[in-house]
Motif scaffolding. Structure first.
Motif, PDB file in Angstrom:
ATOM      1  N   VAL A  13       0.869  -1.171   0.000  1.00  0.00           N
ATOM      2  CA  VAL A  13       0.000   0.000   0.000  1.00  0.00           C
ATOM      3  C   VAL A  13       0.908   1.225   0.000  1.00  0.00           C
ATOM      4  CG1 VAL A  13      -1.824   1.254   1.192  1.00  0.00           C
ATOM      5  CG2 VAL A  13      -1.788  -1.236   1.259  1.00  0.00           C
ATOM      6  N   ASP A  14       1.097   1.790  -1.189  1.00  0.00           N
ATOM      7  CA  ASP A  14       1.996   2.925  -1.339  1.00  0.00           C
ATOM      8  C   ASP A  14       1.280   4.201  -1.766  1.00  0.00           C
ATOM      9  OD1 ASP A  14       4.358   1.448  -0.720  1.00  0.00           O
ATOM     10  OD2 ASP A  14       4.326   0.602  -2.744  1.00  0.00           O
ATOM     11  N   THR A  15       0.185   4.060  -2.489  1.00  0.00           N
ATOM     12  CA  THR A  15      -0.544   5.229  -2.990  1.00  0.00           C
ATOM     13  C   THR A  15      -2.030   5.069  -2.713  1.00  0.00           C
ATOM     14  OG1 THR A  15      -0.990   4.286  -5.180  1.00  0.00           O
ATOM     15  CG2 THR A  15       1.126   5.441  -4.884  1.00  0.00           C
ATOM     16  N   ARG A  16      -2.779   6.134  -2.961  1.00  0.00           N
ATOM     17  CA  ARG A  16      -4.217   6.081  -2.766  1.00  0.00           C
ATOM     18  C   ARG A  16      -4.860   4.994  -3.604  1.00  0.00           C
ATOM     19  NH1 ARG A  16      -8.459   8.732  -6.081  1.00  0.00           N
ATOM     20  NH2 ARG A  16      -8.543   6.530  -6.617  1.00  0.00           N
ATOM     21  N   ALA A  17      -4.362   4.768  -4.819  1.00  0.00           N
ATOM     22  CA  ALA A  17      -4.917   3.716  -5.670  1.00  0.00           C
ATOM     23  C   ALA A  17      -4.803   2.348  -5.007  1.00  0.00           C
ATOM     24  CB  ALA A  17      -4.221   3.709  -7.024  1.00  0.00           C
ATOM     25  N   ASP A  18      -3.759   2.136  -4.210  1.00  0.00           N
ATOM     26  CA  ASP A  18      -3.574   0.851  -3.535  1.00  0.00           C
ATOM     27  C   ASP A  18      -4.623   0.624  -2.456  1.00  0.00           C
ATOM     28  OD1 ASP A  18      -1.309   0.318  -5.084  1.00  0.00           O
ATOM     29  OD2 ASP A  18       0.004   1.343  -3.657  1.00  0.00           O
ATOM     30  N   LEU A  19      -5.260   1.689  -1.992  1.00  0.00           N
ATOM     31  CA  LEU A  19      -6.322   1.544  -0.998  1.00  0.00           C
ATOM     32  C   LEU A  19      -7.588   0.959  -1.608  1.00  0.00           C
ATOM     33  CD1 LEU A  19      -5.909   4.929   0.908  1.00  0.00           C
ATOM     34  CD2 LEU A  19      -5.043   2.671   1.578  1.00  0.00           C
ATOM     35  N   GLU A  20      -7.592   0.831  -2.931  1.00  0.00           N
ATOM     36  CA  GLU A  20      -8.740   0.258  -3.640  1.00  0.00           C
ATOM     37  C   GLU A  20      -8.439  -1.163  -4.115  1.00  0.00           C
ATOM     38  OE1 GLU A  20     -10.557   4.095  -5.814  1.00  0.00           O
ATOM     39  OE2 GLU A  20      -8.430   3.733  -6.197  1.00  0.00           O
ATOM     40  N   VAL A  21      -7.501  -1.801  -3.429  1.00  0.00           N
ATOM     41  CA  VAL A  21      -7.111  -3.173  -3.766  1.00  0.00           C
ATOM     42  C   VAL A  21      -7.264  -4.044  -2.524  1.00  0.00           C
ATOM     43  CG1 VAL A  21      -5.225  -4.666  -4.532  1.00  0.00           C
ATOM     44  CG2 VAL A  21      -5.499  -2.383  -5.530  1.00  0.00           C
ATOM     45  N   ILE A  22      -7.918  -5.185  -2.684  1.00  0.00           N
ATOM     46  CA  ILE A  22      -8.051  -6.143  -1.597  1.00  0.00           C
ATOM     47  C   ILE A  22      -7.591  -7.511  -2.084  1.00  0.00           C
ATOM     48  CG2 ILE A  22      -9.958  -4.871  -0.543  1.00  0.00           C
ATOM     49  CD1 ILE A  22     -11.853  -7.020  -1.654  1.00  0.00           C
ATOM     50  N   ARG A  23      -7.279  -8.390  -1.135  1.00  0.00           N
ATOM     51  CA  ARG A  23      -6.898  -9.757  -1.467  1.00  0.00           C
ATOM     52  C   ARG A  23      -7.804 -10.695  -0.686  1.00  0.00           C
ATOM     53  NH1 ARG A  23      -1.202 -11.180   0.511  1.00  0.00           N
ATOM     54  NH2 ARG A  23      -2.332 -11.708   2.401  1.00  0.00           N
ATOM     55  N   VAL A  24      -8.341 -11.707  -1.364  1.00  0.00           N
ATOM     56  CA  VAL A  24      -9.239 -12.667  -0.719  1.00  0.00           C
ATOM     57  C   VAL A  24      -8.820 -14.082  -1.087  1.00  0.00           C
ATOM     58  CG1 VAL A  24     -11.617 -13.443  -0.409  1.00  0.00           C
ATOM     59  CG2 VAL A  24     -11.162 -11.018  -0.873  1.00  0.00           C
ATOM     60  N   GLY A  25      -8.664 -14.923  -0.066  1.00  0.00           N
ATOM     61  CA  GLY A  25      -8.414 -16.334  -0.280  1.00  0.00           C
ATOM     62  C   GLY A  25      -9.571 -17.148   0.274  1.00  0.00           C
ATOM     63  N   CYS A  26     -10.080 -18.084  -0.519  1.00  0.00           N
ATOM     64  CA  CYS A  26     -11.156 -18.981  -0.077  1.00  0.00           C
ATOM     65  C   CYS A  26     -10.664 -20.412  -0.221  1.00  0.00           C
ATOM     66  CB  CYS A  26     -12.411 -18.775  -0.918  1.00  0.00           C
ATOM     67  SG  CYS A  26     -13.352 -17.307  -0.492  1.00  0.00           S
ATOM     68  N   TRP A  27     -10.478 -21.078   0.906  1.00  0.00           N
ATOM     69  CA  TRP A  27      -9.931 -22.435   0.925  1.00  0.00           C
ATOM     70  C   TRP A  27     -10.902 -23.333   1.691  1.00  0.00           C
ATOM     71  CZ3 TRP A  27      -6.758 -18.605   3.556  1.00  0.00           C
ATOM     72  CH2 TRP A  27      -5.993 -17.836   2.674  1.00  0.00           C
ATOM     73  N   GLY A  28     -11.897 -23.833   0.986  1.00  0.00           N
ATOM     74  CA  GLY A  28     -12.918 -24.620   1.656  1.00  0.00           C
ATOM     75  C   GLY A  28     -13.698 -23.751   2.625  1.00  0.00           C
ATOM     76  N   GLY A  29     -13.744 -24.146   3.889  1.00  0.00           N
ATOM     77  CA  GLY A  29     -14.488 -23.392   4.892  1.00  0.00           C
ATOM     78  C   GLY A  29     -13.750 -22.220   5.491  1.00  0.00           C
TER      79      GLY A  29
END
Length: 240
Positions: free
Chosen positions: A73-89
């Motif tokens: 997270v370096d710039t304002r644009a990076d605040l509009e990025v998320i990461r999601v992992g779904c591994w079964g439950g």
């Protein structure tokens, strides 16, 4: 209304702070600390992102990366990025909107919203931010049996927001006094010196493996809700 009109800062504006911010939902049957997690499900990850309370809309899928890889997270644009992992439950989201220096506590709000949607789930969330002179952190642990704890404040200071009892959470997850002591969790410690990260780690490890090596996650570009934009601007930037 476009996302650009919500922000007071341009997309290339450097952020003034750095932090970490993770929320994990574990649904039964709980795999336990020695369980094996399923491969990442991109479709379910997108559905989770679309329903998350800090997100107005998922704009695009950027890439699939190892979950152990940092999303900077370096710039304002990076605040509009998320990461999601779904591994079964098990579902884990990394979202910079989970931490706020305003009067709101998004980690509490989002955990409670997820608990309403998934009353059988364990939810463990932790976020911290490096600030000049003092680090700020906020944590939330939810057990489906009813035990909950929320804490937020500056390390070493006395004025903390805390709801719930540490001992109730330890009991709910079956964590012994010896296990707690081994990682520095002492219910007698004041909030400003308490090992909140260790407590969150114990709770998560009680229901799920915590070694994420070898797992993948999806990176999404998102449009933020208006409330999220306001809180994030107050948190990540210095205003004149």
């Amino acid at each position: 209304m476009s996302d650009e009109t919500l922000w007071d800062f341009p997309s290339d504006e450097p952020v003034e702070r750095h932090g970490e911010f993770t929320l994990t939902v574990v649904r039964p049957p709980f795999p336990g600390p020695d369980g094996v997690l399923a491969a990442h499900d991109e479709a379910r990850a997108r559905a989770f992102a679309e329903a998350f309370g800090t997100v107005d809309r998922v704009l695009d899928h950027r890439e699939t990366i190892p979950v152990t890889e940092l999303v900077e997270v370096d710039t304002r644009a990076d605040l509009e990025v998320i990461r999601v992992g779904c591994w079964g439950g098990v579902t884990q989201i990394n979202d910079p909107a989970l931490i706020s220096l305003s009067e709101r506590f998004p980690i509490e709000e989002q955990a409670e919203a997820l608990a309403d949607r998934h009353p059988d789930a364990v939810i463990v969330a932790a976020a911290d931010m490096d600030l000049p002179g003092a680090d700020y952190g906020t944590w939330k642990v939810v057990h489906p049996g009813g035990a909950r704890i929320f804490a937020a404040g500056f390390a070493g200071e006395e004025d903390w927001d805390v709801e719930g009892e540490v001992t109730a959470v330890l009991d709910a997850f079956g964590i012994t006094a010896e296990q707690a002591a081994a990682v520095g969790v002492d219910p007698a410690h004041a909030p400003g010196s308490f090992a909140w990260d260790a407590l969150a780690g114990l709770a998560l490890k009680a229901v799920s493996p915590t070694d994420r090596r070898g797992l993948m996650a999806s990176v999404f570009g998102v449009r933020r809700t208006e409330d999220a934009v306001v809180a994030m601007e107050d948190t990540w930037f210095e205003r004149d």
